[in-house]
Every structure is written in C-alpha cells, then in structure tokens.
Design a protein around this motif. Structure first.
Motif, PDB file in Angstrom:
ATOM      1  N   ASN A 185     -25.743   1.594   9.812  1.00  0.00           N
ATOM      2  CA  ASN A 185     -26.824   1.963   9.027  1.00  0.00           C
ATOM      3  C   ASN A 185     -26.703   1.463   7.472  1.00  0.00           C
ATOM      4  N   LEU A 186     -27.723   1.362   6.839  1.00  0.00           N
ATOM      5  CA  LEU A 186     -27.698   0.606   5.365  1.00  0.00           C
ATOM      6  C   LEU A 186     -27.503   1.843   4.442  1.00  0.00           C
ATOM      7  N   TRP A 187     -26.628   2.226   4.349  1.00  0.00           N
ATOM      8  CA  TRP A 187     -26.210   3.669   3.799  1.00  0.00           C
ATOM      9  C   TRP A 187     -25.923   3.230   2.207  1.00  0.00           C
ATOM     10  N   HIS A 188     -26.713   3.976   1.310  1.00  0.00           N
ATOM     11  CA  HIS A 188     -26.491   3.464  -0.066  1.00  0.00           C
ATOM     12  C   HIS A 188     -25.606   4.626  -0.771  1.00  0.00           C
ATOM     13  N   CYS A 189     -24.447   4.140  -1.217  1.00  0.00           N
ATOM     14  CA  CYS A 189     -23.465   5.066  -1.409  1.00  0.00           C
ATOM     15  C   CYS A 189     -23.619   5.357  -3.012  1.00  0.00           C
ATOM     16  N   ASN A 190     -24.541   6.225  -3.284  1.00  0.00           N
ATOM     17  CA  ASN A 190     -24.506   6.481  -4.681  1.00  0.00           C
ATOM     18  C   ASN A 190     -24.065   8.017  -5.004  1.00  0.00           C
ATOM     19  N   ASN A 204     -16.031  19.671  11.332  1.00  0.00           N
ATOM     20  CA  ASN A 204     -15.473  19.553  12.579  1.00  0.00           C
ATOM     21  C   ASN A 204     -16.361  18.639  13.515  1.00  0.00           C
ATOM     22  N   VAL A 205     -17.231  17.896  12.931  1.00  0.00           N
ATOM     23  CA  VAL A 205     -18.450  17.011  14.054  1.00  0.00           C
ATOM     24  C   VAL A 205     -17.656  15.884  14.182  1.00  0.00           C
ATOM     25  N   HIS A 206     -17.822  15.406  15.428  1.00  0.00           N
ATOM     26  CA  HIS A 206     -17.171  13.947  15.758  1.00  0.00           C
ATOM     27  C   HIS A 206     -18.107  13.039  15.582  1.00  0.00           C
ATOM     28  N   PHE A 207     -17.660  11.702  14.944  1.00  0.00           N
ATOM     29  CA  PHE A 207     -18.341  10.528  14.516  1.00  0.00           C
ATOM     30  C   PHE A 207     -17.617   9.482  15.300  1.00  0.00           C
ATOM     31  N   PRO A 208     -18.480   9.244  16.241  1.00  0.00           N
ATOM     32  CA  PRO A 208     -17.973   8.068  17.018  1.00  0.00           C
ATOM     33  C   PRO A 208     -18.324   6.847  16.167  1.00  0.00           C
ATOM     34  N   ASP A 209     -17.637   5.608  16.691  1.00  0.00           N
ATOM     35  CA  ASP A 209     -17.639   4.564  15.904  1.00  0.00           C
ATOM     36  C   ASP A 209     -17.528   4.519  14.539  1.00  0.00           C
ATOM     37  N   ALA A 210     -16.639   5.340  14.022  1.00  0.00           N
ATOM     38  CA  ALA A 210     -16.182   5.736  12.742  1.00  0.00           C
ATOM     39  C   ALA A 210     -16.151   4.266  11.853  1.00  0.00           C
ATOM     40  N   ASP A 211     -15.500   3.480  12.456  1.00  0.00           N
ATOM     41  CA  ASP A 211     -15.085   2.361  11.543  1.00  0.00           C
ATOM     42  C   ASP A 211     -16.410   1.407  11.078  1.00  0.00           C
ATOM     43  N   ASN A 212     -17.430   1.664  11.812  1.00  0.00           N
ATOM     44  CA  ASN A 212     -18.814   1.050  11.267  1.00  0.00           C
ATOM     45  C   ASN A 212     -19.749   2.004  10.631  1.00  0.00           C
ATOM     46  N   ILE A 213     -19.117   3.258  10.237  1.00  0.00           N
ATOM     47  CA  ILE A 213     -19.700   3.950   9.241  1.00  0.00           C
ATOM     48  C   ILE A 213     -19.428   3.750   7.859  1.00  0.00           C
ATOM     49  N   THR A 214     -20.156   2.492   7.230  1.00  0.00           N
ATOM     50  CA  THR A 214     -19.651   2.147   5.973  1.00  0.00           C
ATOM     51  C   THR A 214     -20.882   1.834   4.893  1.00  0.00           C
ATOM     52  N   CYS A 215     -20.559   1.625   3.729  1.00  0.00           N
ATOM     53  CA  CYS A 215     -21.856   1.477   2.950  1.00  0.00           C
ATOM     54  C   CYS A 215     -22.379   0.072   2.864  1.00  0.00           C
ATOM     55  N   THR A 217     -25.017  -0.674   0.330  1.00  0.00           N
ATOM     56  CA  THR A 217     -25.296  -0.720  -1.068  1.00  0.00           C
ATOM     57  C   THR A 217     -24.569   0.461  -1.884  1.00  0.00           C
ATOM     58  N   PRO A 218     -24.103   0.369  -3.297  1.00  0.00           N
ATOM     59  CA  PRO A 218     -24.178  -0.899  -4.046  1.00  0.00           C
ATOM     60  C   PRO A 218     -23.326  -1.910  -3.442  1.00  0.00           C
ATOM     61  N   GLU A 219     -23.231  -2.961  -4.367  1.00  0.00           N
ATOM     62  CA  GLU A 219     -22.576  -4.353  -3.775  1.00  0.00           C
ATOM     63  C   GLU A 219     -20.969  -3.920  -3.845  1.00  0.00           C
ATOM     64  N   GLY A 220     -20.576  -3.401  -5.350  1.00  0.00           N
ATOM     65  CA  GLY A 220     -19.168  -3.049  -5.146  1.00  0.00           C
ATOM     66  C   GLY A 220     -18.767  -2.320  -4.018  1.00  0.00           C
ATOM     67  N   LEU A 221     -19.353  -1.551  -3.377  1.00  0.00           N
ATOM     68  CA  LEU A 221     -18.729  -0.607  -2.200  1.00  0.00           C
ATOM     69  C   LEU A 221     -19.105  -1.242  -1.029  1.00  0.00           C
ATOM     70  N   ARG A 222     -19.908  -2.224  -0.802  1.00  0.00           N
ATOM     71  CA  ARG A 222     -20.217  -2.707   0.462  1.00  0.00           C
ATOM     72  C   ARG A 222     -19.249  -2.713   1.380  1.00  0.00           C
ATOM     73  N   ALA A 223     -19.302  -2.391   2.890  1.00  0.00           N
ATOM     74  CA  ALA A 223     -18.374  -2.458   4.029  1.00  0.00           C
ATOM     75  C   ALA A 223     -17.137  -1.623   3.478  1.00  0.00           C
ATOM     76  N   LEU A 224     -17.072  -0.515   2.674  1.00  0.00           N
ATOM     77  CA  LEU A 224     -16.225   0.325   2.403  1.00  0.00           C
ATOM     78  C   LEU A 224     -16.282   1.602   3.271  1.00  0.00           C
ATOM     79  N   LYS A 225     -15.312   2.028   4.047  1.00  0.00           N
ATOM     80  CA  LYS A 225     -15.545   3.239   5.246  1.00  0.00           C
ATOM     81  C   LYS A 225     -15.698   4.550   3.831  1.00  0.00           C
ATOM     82  N   MET A 226     -16.206   5.605   4.810  1.00  0.00           N
ATOM     83  CA  MET A 226     -16.854   6.644   4.088  1.00  0.00           C
ATOM     84  C   MET A 226     -15.448   7.385   3.451  1.00  0.00           C
ATOM     85  N   PRO A 227     -14.073   7.725   4.044  1.00  0.00           N
ATOM     86  CA  PRO A 227     -12.992   8.339   3.309  1.00  0.00           C
ATOM     87  C   PRO A 227     -12.827   7.707   2.098  1.00  0.00           C
TER      88      PRO A 227
END
Length: 293
Positions: A185-190, A204-215, A217-227
């Motif tokens: 998704n196009l998550w805006h990580c502000n 305790n929820v399971h998040f499948p395909d966790a490696d593709n849950i990334t930011c 925008t903004p540009e400085g955080l693009r492609a970073l994983k949530m942790p």
C-alpha cells in the motif's frame, strides 16, 4: 426380499431425480448448481444473475463484469453464508448493499473498483469472519468505525490498495482479529501514523508478506519496513518540532508576555491611584488639624 423392500430404493431414486431436475430448473442460466451452491465463475455476466435458489448458502460470482449488487435481490438469499465477488467491476457505493444477508461469514470483494468503506458498508454483517478487499487500487479511505459491528472478524485483507492511512482504532477494537493483510500500500509514514505502527509491533495479529509492508512517503522513509520506521518516527515526532509547533510556541510566548505587560500596567495604575488617594487623604487630615488649632 419383500415387494416393499424392492420399491423403497426405486422410490428414493425417483425422489432424488425429481430433486435434481428441480435444482437444474431453478439454476440461473450460465451457472452451475449443486446442493446449496451456485457457481457463476467466468461467465462474462454484466448483471447479478436472476432466479438464484432461495436456499443458496454459497454464491460464487468471480471473474465477471458485474458493476452492481442489488440489495433487494441479495436480501432474498437470507441463508447465504459465502459470497465470492472477486474480479468484477464493483465500485463506488456499497452502503446498505448487504443489509439482508446478516448470516454472511465469508465475503470476497478483491480485484474490484471500491473507492471507500464506510460504517454503513458492512455494519449489518454481524457474523462476518473473513473479509477480503485487497487489490482495489482506487480504495483510498476506510472510516475509523467501518468495522465497529464486525466483532467476529478474524481475517481482513486490505493489501494492494490506494490506502495511505489507517486509523488504529479501526482494527485495534476487533477482539477476534488474527490476520491482517497490509502489504504493497502507499502508506504515508508521518507522526499521525506512529500509533498504528506501534500497535502493529505490539499486537498478536499476524501480518502476511510483512517484508512488503513499507512506507511510500515521505521520501526519506520510502521502502523502509515498519519496525525500522517506528524507531525513526519516535525520534522525529517526539524529539523534534515542526514549523507549526514553533509558530504555536511563539504565539503562546507572545500571549504570556502581553498578558504580563498588561497586568504590570494595570498594577502600576492601581498603585498610582492608591498613592494619589492616600496623599489626598493625608492633606485633608492636615488641613482639618490646622483648622481645629
């Protein structure tokens, strides 16, 4: 074997044959039907099929060109528990569409043109366990109370949509949620998204395909994983101030300074008036004493 023993299997076969014939008669054209199931997959249907048996429990409409689900026709299928509408053209407004199928447990609306989910979209589906609304690229908004009535929801997939934000309370208050798809998704990580990311790491929820849950925008955080994003946002949001924060603090400081200045001015005036009044009183007393002498 008795004559009645010979006739019993024959009567059962006749009854079964009549039942099958009746089932075939009631089956919508271009669809295949078996016991309590109607399957219309890939039939290039443009509209919701007519003459669906009223006792249908499982309805599969996948891979067609249906753009509208009629609430009235659906409400006739009061025993429906499984509805598969993936890969159609459903979009825009689905509010109150499912008002008559309260027993629905499984609903697949993936690969459609949904644009938003409101409280009225799924609020009547009190038994819903599985909801798939992934692969709707135009889905840009899910109201914070959209799933407030879906307390049995266990599997929710919103992957590969146009979502940039999801309020924490939207999923946090689902007591039975165990599977949540959020990838691509196009998550805006502000800073507003920080609470949701923190909830993800602590739940305790399971998040499948966790490696593709990334930011995105903004540009400085693009492609970073949530942790990794959580740590970065904690630093940015809790230790640094934005321009509007500085403006707000300056306004507060000015207000305090102005209030202090006004208070000091008023105190000075009051002191001056008091001094003048007391001096005048002393002079009057001196004049009275002199007149007495």
């Amino acid at each position: 074997m008795s004559p009645s023993g010979r006739l019993q299997p024959l009567s059962l076969m006749i009854f079964w044959g009549m039942g099958m014939a009746s089932e075939r008669i009631n089956c919508p054209s271009s669809c295949s039907c078996q016991y309590l199931e109607v399957n219309c997959t890939g039939q290039q249907l443009l509209e919701f099929p007519a003459a669906i048996p009223l006792d249908t429990r499982q309805l599969i409409l996948a891979a067609n060109n249906i753009s509208y689900l009629p609430a009235v026709e659906l409400s006739f299928l009061a025993d429906l528990v499984y509805l598969d509408c993936r890969k159609n053209l459903l979009g825009d407004d689905l509010d109150f569409t499912f008002i008559g199928v309260a027993k629905l447990v499984y609903l697949d609306l993936s690969f459609n043109n949904l644009t938003q989910v409101t409280f009225s979209t799924f609020s009547h589906l009190l038994s819903l366990v599985v909801l798939k609304i992934s692969d709707n690229p135009n889905l840009v908004a899910i109201e914070k109370d959209a799933f407030a009535n879906n307390t049995w929801l266990r599997h929710l997939d919103v992957s590969r949509t146009g979502l940039t934000f999801l309020d924490t309370s939207t999923v946090q208050n689902l007591p039975n949620l165990r599977f949540l798809g959020l990838s691509d998704n196009l998550w805006h990580c502000n800073c507003s998204f920080l609470d949701f990311i923190t909830w993800m790491t602590e739940s305790n929820v399971h998040f499948p395909d966790a490696d593709n849950i990334t930011c995105y925008t903004p540009e400085g955080l693009r492609a970073l994983k949530m942790p990794a994003v959580e740590a970065q946002l904690h630093f940015n949001c809790l230790t640094q101030l934005y321009k509007q924060d500085y403006i707000f603090l300056c306004l507060i400081g000015f207000c305090i300074f102005f209030a202090g200045t006004v208070a000091a001015w008023l105190a000075g005036i009051c002191a001056f008036i008091y001094k003048v009044y007391t001096s005048k009183g002393e002079e009057e007393e001196e004049e009275e004493e002199e007149n007495t002498v």
